[in-house]
Motif scaffolding. Structure first.
Motif, PDB file in Angstrom:
ATOM      1  N   GLY A 147      -2.843  -1.240   0.530  1.00  0.00           N
ATOM      2  CA  GLY A 147      -1.548  -1.899   0.412  1.00  0.00           C
ATOM      3  C   GLY A 147      -0.882  -2.088   1.760  1.00  0.00           C
ATOM      4  O   GLY A 147      -0.132  -3.044   1.969  1.00  0.00           O
ATOM      5  N   ALA A 148      -1.161  -1.181   2.687  1.00  0.00           N
ATOM      6  CA  ALA A 148      -0.644  -1.293   4.046  1.00  0.00           C
ATOM      7  C   ALA A 148      -1.562  -2.108   4.947  1.00  0.00           C
ATOM      8  O   ALA A 148      -1.309  -2.232   6.147  1.00  0.00           O
ATOM      9  CB  ALA A 148      -0.435   0.099   4.642  1.00  0.00           C
ATOM     10  N   GLY A 149      -2.650  -2.647   4.403  1.00  0.00           N
ATOM     11  CA  GLY A 149      -3.558  -3.489   5.173  1.00  0.00           C
ATOM     12  C   GLY A 149      -4.538  -2.736   6.046  1.00  0.00           C
ATOM     13  O   GLY A 149      -5.121  -3.317   6.968  1.00  0.00           O
ATOM     14  N   ASP A 150      -4.750  -1.451   5.802  1.00  0.00           N
ATOM     15  CA  ASP A 150      -5.588  -0.624   6.677  1.00  0.00           C
ATOM     16  C   ASP A 150      -6.917  -0.292   5.981  1.00  0.00           C
ATOM     17  O   ASP A 150      -7.099   0.776   5.396  1.00  0.00           O
ATOM     18  CB  ASP A 150      -4.842   0.658   7.034  1.00  0.00           C
ATOM     19  N   THR A 151      -7.868  -1.212   6.068  1.00  0.00           N
ATOM     20  CA  THR A 151      -9.169  -1.029   5.429  1.00  0.00           C
ATOM     21  C   THR A 151      -9.978   0.086   6.086  1.00  0.00           C
ATOM     22  O   THR A 151     -10.712   0.813   5.421  1.00  0.00           O
ATOM     23  CB  THR A 151      -9.970  -2.346   5.465  1.00  0.00           C
ATOM     24  N   VAL A 163       0.584   0.658  -8.624  1.00  0.00           N
ATOM     25  CA  VAL A 163       1.711   1.379  -8.038  1.00  0.00           C
ATOM     26  C   VAL A 163       1.428   1.700  -6.570  1.00  0.00           C
ATOM     27  O   VAL A 163       2.290   1.537  -5.700  1.00  0.00           O
ATOM     28  CB  VAL A 163       2.001   2.663  -8.834  1.00  0.00           C
ATOM     29  N   GLY A 164       0.203   2.166  -6.274  1.00  0.00           N
ATOM     30  CA  GLY A 164      -0.145   2.542  -4.913  1.00  0.00           C
ATOM     31  C   GLY A 164      -0.038   1.390  -3.937  1.00  0.00           C
ATOM     32  O   GLY A 164       0.522   1.535  -2.840  1.00  0.00           O
ATOM     33  N   MET A 165      -0.540   0.219  -4.316  1.00  0.00           N
ATOM     34  CA  MET A 165      -0.455  -0.933  -3.417  1.00  0.00           C
ATOM     35  C   MET A 165       0.980  -1.417  -3.279  1.00  0.00           C
ATOM     36  O   MET A 165       1.400  -1.871  -2.198  1.00  0.00           O
ATOM     37  CB  MET A 165      -1.371  -2.049  -3.919  1.00  0.00           C
ATOM     38  N   ALA A 166       1.754  -1.327  -4.357  1.00  0.00           N
ATOM     39  CA  ALA A 166       3.167  -1.697  -4.268  1.00  0.00           C
ATOM     40  C   ALA A 166       3.914  -0.746  -3.332  1.00  0.00           C
ATOM     41  O   ALA A 166       4.741  -1.179  -2.516  1.00  0.00           O
ATOM     42  CB  ALA A 166       3.809  -1.687  -5.651  1.00  0.00           C
ATOM     43  N   ILE A 167       3.611   0.550  -3.402  1.00  0.00           N
ATOM     44  CA  ILE A 167       4.232   1.513  -2.499  1.00  0.00           C
ATOM     45  C   ILE A 167       3.807   1.242  -1.063  1.00  0.00           C
ATOM     46  O   ILE A 167       4.632   1.251  -0.136  1.00  0.00           O
ATOM     47  CB  ILE A 167       3.849   2.955  -2.892  1.00  0.00           C
ATOM     48  N   GLY A 168       2.502   0.982  -0.853  1.00  0.00           N
ATOM     49  CA  GLY A 168       2.015   0.683   0.491  1.00  0.00           C
ATOM     50  C   GLY A 168       2.645  -0.560   1.078  1.00  0.00           C
ATOM     51  O   GLY A 168       2.855  -0.662   2.286  1.00  0.00           O
ATOM     52  N   ALA A 169       2.966  -1.526   0.213  1.00  0.00           N
ATOM     53  CA  ALA A 169       3.602  -2.767   0.653  1.00  0.00           C
ATOM     54  C   ALA A 169       5.122  -2.683   0.624  1.00  0.00           C
ATOM     55  O   ALA A 169       5.808  -3.691   0.803  1.00  0.00           O
ATOM     56  CB  ALA A 169       3.141  -3.921  -0.238  1.00  0.00           C
TER      57      ALA A 169
END
Length: 489
Positions: free
Chosen positions: A104-108, A320-326
């Protein structure tokens, strides 16, 4: 570079950004909540339906081994559930949460490193379960009320299943990695295939080849091996969004901490849940084998019903995790409410139907009329309250996605104390089995209400004013010679 968690638009420096930094619409972050949730949940529901078939099939052919074997499974069942829920729902959810937040924060790159650390955690925890249960398992089963032939059957199962305890931990860790990327289909396909294989192998080894309870356990382990092989190939071949690193991997406390701050704390929830079941089982053992077997049949229905909530809850973790990361906190909360309502309604409708017609479930497993009577009695009292268990499970998983699981875990603590204190009181009052069934039913309502309240009162995400740029945008700004704007807050 991941397509998830990029900023809302490109940096305007007079030049177009490279394709790798262009925002790409991602349904988990931007799509309609209910439709996206159901699209992620349906593969889990189908796969867990096969898991339900395993529950039915195992209980059915264990019943053919005799009422002692059926009672033995009631003793063993909480321990098996503990292993599977800790490795899948708790630690697996922690793995999925950490990877989803990184994506979600773009950190692959971070997500791939997290995947490697997740596998190391699985090996460590699996080995701990194996050694602990092989050494202390027989004594634990005796403490729970196992005697004579019942204890012998239970020990046979434990020695085989927990002798291979590393396998379910590895399988569920790999599934958690894939789910964290939003890939629900492959883990679900593996669960489906494993369940079908487990039915065939368990039945063949236990009944046809005569290995009894040992054969049931061995069938499960062999099926797990197939799932591990396929998911391992998929991950390490580079076909997944993340690829676990082995060569040159540097062990990082920060990576372990990112997983364990959710997974380790979350493990206390199934541990307390199983302790509640174990205490309750120990109390019911005094009413005789028939009541214990009848309760075991009812407990398996509870497990079956909660797999529906498990399917929906696991689908909410990457959302939820990707929404939190974003930094989409409001969306993350809406996802949790929608998932909780869907779980409550679906589990409640199914379990209430069984409560009205309990013979449809109970009569599948045993021909012993006393055990049937106890099973029907338990379901009539407790089954409608399974809806609250479904609500609690869904909220627990959503909290994992937000990396805020202390509230749901404490709700389980209160339930455990309630059952222990209430059961102790009932024992002193020479209460009937109906009183204990009412205690179990009340504890389910308490758990659901407290878990919901804990989510409502827990703050998710970082400070509201914090604006964090995604790695791809920062990199693009550096490559263009511009400086990123200062962080606010």
């Amino acid at each position: 570079m991941s397509e998830i968690g990029l900023a809302d638009g490109p940096v305007d420096d007079g030049r177009s950004l490279p394709d790798v930094a262009r925002p790409v619409r991602n349904a988990l972050v931007d799509g309609p909540i209910l439709r996206t949730l159901l699209s992620l949940a349906w593969p889990n529901i189908i796969a867990n339906s096969a898991g339900i078939c395993v529950v039915i099939a195992e209980t059915s052919y264990i019943g053919r081994l005799g009422i002692e074997a059926l009672a033995a499974m009631a003793l063993v069942f909480p321990l098996v559930v503990l292993t599977m829920t800790m490795s899948g729902g708790a630690m697996g959810g922690g793995v999925a949460s950490a990877i989803a937040r990184a994506l979600g924060a773009g950190d692959t790159e971070r997500a791939s490193t997290l995947a490697s650390h997740a596998l190391l955690i699985a090996l460590l925890f699996g080995a701990t379960f194996m050694i602990g249960m092989l050494v202390f398992g027989p004594h634990l089963l005796e403490t729970l009320g196992g005697r004579g032939a019942v204890l012998s059957h239970a020990v046979d199962y434990v020695q085989i299943f927990f002798g291979g305890a590393i396998l379910p931990w590895l399988m569920n860790s790999m599934a958690g990695i894939l789910r964290g990327t939003g890939n629900m289909k492959l883990p679900s396909l593996m669960i489906l295939s494993s369940a079908l294989l487990q039915i065939v192998l368990g039945g063949t080894l236990s009944l046809v080849l005569g290995f009894g309870m040992r054969g049931v356990a061995a069938g499960a382990l062999l099926a797990f091996c197939v799932s591990i092989s396929v998911m391992g190939w998929y991950l390490f071949s580079g076909r997944a969004r993340v690829r676990p690193k082995l060569r040159g991997l540097q062990i990082s406390r920060a990576m372990f901490a990112d997983i364990l701050k959710v997974g380790a704390i979350a493990c206390f929830s199934p541990l307390q849940s199983v302790l509640s079941i174990a205490i309750f089982t120990h109390m019911l053992a005094g009413f005789g084998t028939a009541v214990l077997a009848g309760y075991g049949i009812g407990a398996r229905l509870e497990f079956m019903m909660t797999t529906v909530a498990f399917s929906i809850g696991m689908a909410s973790v990457p959302m939820v995790g990707m929404a939190i990361g974003a930094e989409r906190i409001a969306r993350a909360r809406r996802i949790a409410w929608v998932a909780g309502m869907v779980s409550f309604v679906s589990v409640g409708a199914l379990s209430t139907g069984i409560a009205i017609f309990p013979q449809l479930w109970v009569d599948i497993f045993t021909q012993d009329e006393s055990a049937r009577s106890a099973g029907r009695h338990y379901l009539q009292i407790a089954a409608p309250m399974y809806a609250f268990i479904g609500l609690a499970i869904s909220m627990y998983f959503s909290s994992q996605g937000a990396a805020r699981v202390i509230g749901p875990v404490l709700a389980q603590t209160v339930r455990l104390i309630f059952i222990a204190a209430g059961g102790s009181y009932l024992l002193r009052q020479a209460a009937t089995e109906s009183d204990f069934f009412m205690l179990a039913s009340s504890s389910m309502v308490l758990l659901g209400v407290l878990t919901l309240a804990s989510v409502m009162l827990t703050r998710w995400g970082t400070k509201p004013a914090a604006l964090q740029l995604r790695p791809a945008v920062l990199a693009a700004g550096r490559s263009s010679g511009s400086q990123p704007p200062p962080r606010v807050g």
